[in-house]
Enzyme design. Structure first.
Site, mmCIF file in Angstrom:
data_model
loop_
_atom_site.group_PDB
_atom_site.id
_atom_site.type_symbol
_atom_site.label_atom_id
_atom_site.label_comp_id
_atom_site.label_asym_id
_atom_site.label_seq_id
_atom_site.Cartn_x
_atom_site.Cartn_y
_atom_site.Cartn_z
ATOM 1 N N GLY A 14 0.877 -1.136 0.081
ATOM 2 C CA GLY A 14 -0.001 -0.039 0.048
ATOM 3 C C GLY A 14 0.728 1.282 0.095
ATOM 4 O O GLY A 14 2.066 1.261 -0.592
ATOM 5 N N THR A 26 -0.857 -2.629 8.322
ATOM 6 C CA THR A 26 -2.293 -3.274 7.766
ATOM 7 C C THR A 26 -1.701 -4.139 6.571
ATOM 8 O O THR A 26 -1.102 -3.402 5.850
ATOM 9 C CB THR A 26 -3.183 -2.369 7.391
ATOM 10 O OG1 THR A 26 -2.792 -1.458 6.494
ATOM 11 C CG2 THR A 26 -3.809 -1.608 8.490
ATOM 12 N N ASN A 28 -2.579 -4.981 3.170
ATOM 13 C CA ASN A 28 -3.434 -4.556 2.138
ATOM 14 C C ASN A 28 -3.907 -5.769 1.051
ATOM 15 O O ASN A 28 -2.927 -6.379 0.614
ATOM 16 C CB ASN A 28 -2.862 -3.463 1.218
ATOM 17 C CG ASN A 28 -2.680 -2.005 2.131
ATOM 18 O OD1 ASN A 28 -2.287 -2.158 3.345
ATOM 19 N ND2 ASN A 28 -3.011 -1.061 1.488
ATOM 20 N N GLU A 80 -7.960 -3.845 4.294
ATOM 21 C CA GLU A 80 -6.703 -3.777 5.014
ATOM 22 C C GLU A 80 -6.762 -4.357 6.458
ATOM 23 O O GLU A 80 -7.125 -3.464 7.267
ATOM 24 C CB GLU A 80 -5.960 -2.684 4.948
ATOM 25 C CG GLU A 80 -6.508 -1.387 4.707
ATOM 26 C CD GLU A 80 -5.626 -0.206 4.490
ATOM 27 O OE1 GLU A 80 -4.642 0.041 5.373
ATOM 28 O OE2 GLU A 80 -5.744 0.679 3.514
ATOM 29 N N TYR A 106 4.444 -9.799 2.777
ATOM 30 C CA TYR A 106 4.136 -9.400 1.406
ATOM 31 C C TYR A 106 4.263 -10.656 0.633
ATOM 32 O O TYR A 106 5.057 -11.325 0.759
ATOM 33 C CB TYR A 106 4.999 -8.169 1.286
ATOM 34 C CG TYR A 106 4.695 -6.903 1.617
ATOM 35 C CD1 TYR A 106 3.579 -6.354 1.240
ATOM 36 C CD2 TYR A 106 5.690 -6.396 2.381
ATOM 37 C CE1 TYR A 106 3.384 -4.958 1.865
ATOM 38 C CE2 TYR A 106 5.655 -5.322 3.055
ATOM 39 C CZ TYR A 106 4.389 -4.603 2.784
ATOM 40 O OH TYR A 106 4.252 -3.272 3.131
ATOM 41 N N ARG A 119 -17.707 0.223 13.370
ATOM 42 C CA ARG A 119 -18.078 1.666 12.857
ATOM 43 C C ARG A 119 -17.955 1.917 11.575
ATOM 44 O O ARG A 119 -17.351 1.408 10.720
ATOM 45 C CB ARG A 119 -17.338 2.364 13.917
ATOM 46 C CG ARG A 119 -16.025 2.478 13.376
ATOM 47 C CD ARG A 119 -15.133 3.653 14.581
ATOM 48 N NE ARG A 119 -13.557 3.486 14.315
ATOM 49 C CZ ARG A 119 -12.933 4.037 13.424
ATOM 50 N NH1 ARG A 119 -13.611 4.760 12.285
ATOM 51 N NH2 ARG A 119 -11.664 3.754 13.036
ATOM 52 N N PHE A 124 -10.568 11.704 10.466
ATOM 53 C CA PHE A 124 -10.264 12.408 11.796
ATOM 54 C C PHE A 124 -9.203 13.872 11.515
ATOM 55 O O PHE A 124 -8.674 13.784 10.623
ATOM 56 C CB PHE A 124 -9.531 11.463 12.667
ATOM 57 C CG PHE A 124 -10.202 10.264 13.139
ATOM 58 C CD1 PHE A 124 -11.013 10.234 14.343
ATOM 59 C CD2 PHE A 124 -10.489 8.970 12.402
ATOM 60 C CE1 PHE A 124 -11.921 9.395 14.756
ATOM 61 C CE2 PHE A 124 -11.017 7.799 12.680
ATOM 62 C CZ PHE A 124 -11.904 8.216 13.880
HETATM 63 P P1 ADP Z 1 1.486 -1.226 3.164
HETATM 64 O O1 ADP Z 1 1.100 0.303 2.886
HETATM 65 O O2 ADP Z 1 2.402 -1.505 2.214
HETATM 66 O O3 ADP Z 1 0.260 -1.972 3.532
HETATM 67 P P2 ADP Z 1 1.983 -0.965 6.072
HETATM 68 O O4 ADP Z 1 2.650 -0.193 6.873
HETATM 69 O O5 ADP Z 1 0.375 -1.092 6.478
HETATM 70 O O6 ADP Z 1 2.396 -0.957 4.768
HETATM 71 O O7 ADP Z 1 2.481 -2.430 6.655
HETATM 72 C C1 ADP Z 1 1.825 -3.514 6.182
HETATM 73 C C2 ADP Z 1 2.613 -4.907 6.102
HETATM 74 O O8 ADP Z 1 3.524 -4.950 7.286
HETATM 75 C C3 ADP Z 1 2.146 -6.036 5.899
HETATM 76 O O9 ADP Z 1 1.798 -6.138 4.595
HETATM 77 C C4 ADP Z 1 2.936 -7.255 6.250
HETATM 78 O O10 ADP Z 1 3.633 -7.873 5.511
HETATM 79 C C5 ADP Z 1 3.349 -6.330 7.470
HETATM 80 N N1 ADP Z 1 3.062 -6.703 8.913
HETATM 81 C C6 ADP Z 1 3.721 -6.804 9.980
HETATM 82 N N2 ADP Z 1 2.873 -6.887 11.047
HETATM 83 C C7 ADP Z 1 1.615 -6.823 10.675
HETATM 84 C C8 ADP Z 1 0.420 -7.032 11.465
HETATM 85 N N3 ADP Z 1 0.543 -7.069 12.738
HETATM 86 N N4 ADP Z 1 -0.734 -6.842 10.575
HETATM 87 C C9 ADP Z 1 -0.648 -6.563 9.404
HETATM 88 N N5 ADP Z 1 0.560 -6.610 8.518
HETATM 89 C C10 ADP Z 1 1.805 -6.642 9.484
HETATM 90 MG MG MG Z 2 -1.216 -1.428 4.951
#
Ligand code: ADP
Ligand code: MG
Length: 163
Positions: A14, A26, A28, A80, A106, A119, A124
């Site tokens: 993401g 999160t 994605n 996500e 990933y 919700r 925000f």
């Molecule tokens: P992006 O915008 O690429 O989704 P994020 O900052 O939201 O980046 O980080 C998401 C990535 O972090 C996930 O794709 C996964 O590989 C990793 N990750 C590590 N811990 C978690 C977690 N507890 N829940 C979801 N993703 C996690």
């Molecule tokens: Mg994410």
């Protein structure tokens, strides 16, 4: 919308905001994998459910955002889940540490079963307020999924099952 809502998808990149700006990563998911019609029909909002990563055996509680992240005014809809992992070893010894970050996954196939809605999506006025709201969503998720019933058992099982 009728629950539970099951979906399978590869974990894609993401904007990298979850971990970098919010401290709450999160995973994605991908519209094509979920099914375009099904994905487009999903009502925006914050949900809770179960999640698993194919090829592994753990099942996680998950707080799920579906929509346009209105605090950031995204143009495209995303789905996500934040997986609520056990605090790391290092973290467990520090009472103040709420960190539940895992190794990146990933490219993995994630299974998600959404149990219910928490919700609507809301804009925000600050990132701090967004973080407070997400932390509350995570708490609600943990509370709602703490009991054990037949639906929980079946959905956890589905998230755990291999392809
Ligand atoms: P992006 O915008 O690429 O989704 P994020 O900052 O939201 O980046 O980080 C998401 C990535 O972090 C996930 O794709 C996964 O590989 C990793 N990750 C590590 N811990 C978690 C977690 N507890 N829940 C979801 N993703 C996690
Ligand atoms: Mg994410």
């Amino acid at each position: 919308t009728s629950f539970p809502l099951r979906m399978r998808s590869q974990v894609v990149r993401g904007f990298g905001r979850g971990s970098r700006e919010l401290g709450i990563p999160t995973a994605n998911l991908c519209r094509e994998d979920i099914g375009e019609e099904f994905f487009d029909g999903l009502e925006t909002g914050i949900y809770y459910g179960w999640a698993g990563i194919e090829g592994t055996t753990k099942v996680y509680k998950a707080a799920v955002s579906i929509g346009y992240n209105p605090t950031y005014e995204n143009k495209t809809k995303t789905c996500e889940p934040h997986l609520i992992a056990d605090p790391s070893e290092e973290c467990r010894n520090k009472s103040s540490c709420g960190e539940t970050q895992m190794e990146d996954f990933y490219g993995a196939i994630l299974r998600l079963s959404i149990i219910s809605k928490i919700r609507p999506e809301l804009p925000f006025e600050s990132v701090e307020k967004l973080i407070t709201a997400i932390k509350n969503d995570i708490k609600v998720t943990e509370d709602k999924l703490s009991g054990d019933d037949e639906v929980a058992a079946a959905e956890k099982d589905w998230c755990r099952s291999k392809k």
